[in-house]
Write an enzyme that holds these catalytic residues in place. Structure first.
Site, short mmCIF file in Angstrom:
data_model
loop_
_atom_site.label_atom_id
_atom_site.label_comp_id
_atom_site.label_asym_id
_atom_site.label_seq_id
_atom_site.Cartn_x
_atom_site.Cartn_y
_atom_site.Cartn_z
N ASP A 99 0.85 -1.19 0.00
CA ASP A 99 0.00 0.00 0.00
C ASP A 99 0.89 1.24 0.00
O ASP A 99 1.92 1.29 0.69
CB ASP A 99 -0.88 -0.02 1.26
N ASN A 132 -2.94 12.62 -2.95
CA ASN A 132 -3.90 13.02 -3.97
C ASN A 132 -4.52 14.38 -3.65
O ASN A 132 -4.71 15.22 -4.53
CB ASN A 132 -5.00 11.96 -4.10
N HIS A 136 -5.25 14.46 -8.53
CA HIS A 136 -5.38 13.07 -9.01
C HIS A 136 -4.49 12.78 -10.22
O HIS A 136 -4.02 11.64 -10.38
CB HIS A 136 -6.84 12.78 -9.36
N ASP A 158 -2.01 9.69 -10.28
CA ASP A 158 -1.95 8.63 -11.31
C ASP A 158 -0.51 8.41 -11.77
O ASP A 158 -0.06 7.28 -11.96
CB ASP A 158 -2.82 8.99 -12.51
N GLU A 165 -4.69 2.44 -4.41
CA GLU A 165 -3.25 2.59 -4.27
C GLU A 165 -2.60 1.30 -3.76
O GLU A 165 -1.45 1.29 -3.30
CB GLU A 165 -2.91 3.75 -3.32
#
Length: 351
Positions: free
Chosen positions: A221, A229, A234, A238, A265
């Site tokens: 994780d 984020n 975002h 990404d 994630e």
């Protein structure tokens, strides 16, 4: 061009022959004999007549192609060059090599006939042939020749159809392969998706039941990714996931190794390795490699850069463990890593 196979029930054999368009080329050095042949064929329907007095293979080829000749009448005994030599030359020219050739001679000689057929002549006639016999032979050879051309045309057409089908099938296979790849690939990161991971894990566990080697599952994780984020947006999030996925891909190149995006994630990796220390060493290399990416993370509580936490579980060959048990143990180990401060690796066990 009339189709030589197109014979209605009302047509008899002779009518069918007469319906075929014949084009005759006579090669002979005697004008008197040429006139004899011309008069015979002039009285017939659907027969064109052409004459070549110069026994030159080049000239004969030119006339045969120009007039679309269907039958050649070739004299054997001519000055300077024999009909046998001309015939050999004609058979070497692709455009006219299959045109029927009827050899002509004033001699009814078995040896000459045998030699003519040895040179691939289609027929042999003694001068001056009976008009009905000549016409019948011309029409018969023309019919067979046109039938051969029609067969060639149909075969070429079928080959083209088959080639088109083969191309279409290859395209279809390529599209299906692409669709298959897309169905098991994560659209963002380009590595395997959850669907592919689940299938591979089941397959690996089934194989593990029959083997002595260990099977390892790593769940990972990204630490404080929500905060990342929220702070960077975002789009940048990404990009971060793609960079991490690239690292995982570099560490899953051997047979049986799988790197997948598990969700959000979270990532998952399958490693068929022999022992727990070995998988721990690999996991540490991955953790360090991600840290070395030095992706800025201003909102992380533990580092100025993006870090990851990992949970690992190992099952021994023949254990009979299920995917659910293995995932649960790895997930518990991952939770333990987060609780212990993140940016670390913990080992889980199936209870």
């Amino acid at each position: 061009m009339n189709n030589p196979f197109d014979i209605n029930e009302e047509q008899d054999y002779e009518a069918a022959l007469n319906a075929v368009e014949s084009v005759v080329l006579l090669v002979d050095d005697q004008p008197i004999f040429s006139e004899y042949i011309r008069r015979i064929l002039h009285e017939e329907k659907n027969i064109q007549y052409h004459y070549c007095s110069a026994p030159s293979p080049k000239k004969i080829c030119q006339l045969a192609v120009e007039h679309k000749v269907t039958t050649i009448l070739l004299d054997i005994l001519m000055p300077n060059i024999s009909g046998y030599e001309i015939l050999r030359s004609l058979r070497k020219v692709k455009e006219i090599a299959r045109i029927p050739v009827i050899m002509l001679s004033s001699q009814d000689c078995a040896e000459m006939k045998a030699r003519a057929f040895a040179q691939y002549a289609n027929d042999y006639l003694v001068k001056n042939p009976d008009p009905k016999e000549l016409v019948a032979r011309v029409r018969a050879h023309t019919r067979n020749y046109l039938a051969l051309l029609e067969l060639d045309r149909v075969m070429a057409e079928n080959q083209q159809i088959q080639a088109d089908l083969d191309r279409a099938n290859r395209k279809l296979l390529a599209v299906n392969s692409q669709l298959q790849q897309l169905s098991v690939t994560d659209g963002l990161t380009g590595i395997a998706n959850r669907r592919y991971f689940d299938a591979k894990l089941e397959h690996a566990l089934n194989a593990n039941k029959r083997q002595s080697d260990c099977l390892n599952l790593l769940l990972m994780d990204v630490d404080y990714f929500k905060q990342y984020n929220d702070h960077y947006g975002h789009q940048q999030g990404d990009k971060c996931l793609k960079m991490i996925a690239k690292v995982l891909e570099e560490y899953s190149v051997r047979t049986g190794e799988v790197a997948a995006r598990y969700g959000g994630e979270e990532f998952a990796m399958i490693f068929p390795m022999n022992d727990e220390p070995q998988i721990r060493r690999v996991a540490e290399k991955i953790r360090v490699a991600i840290a070395h990416l030095k992706i800025p993370h201003a909102k992380s509580d533990i580092s100025d850069f993006v870090t990851v936490s990992m949970g690992i579980c190992t099952v021994h060959g023949g254990s009979g463990a299920t995917a659910e048990q293995l995932i649960q143990a790895s997930d518990q180990a991952l939770y333990k890593a987060k609780a212990a401060g993140r940016n670390r690796i913990e080992i889980g066990y199936i209870s």
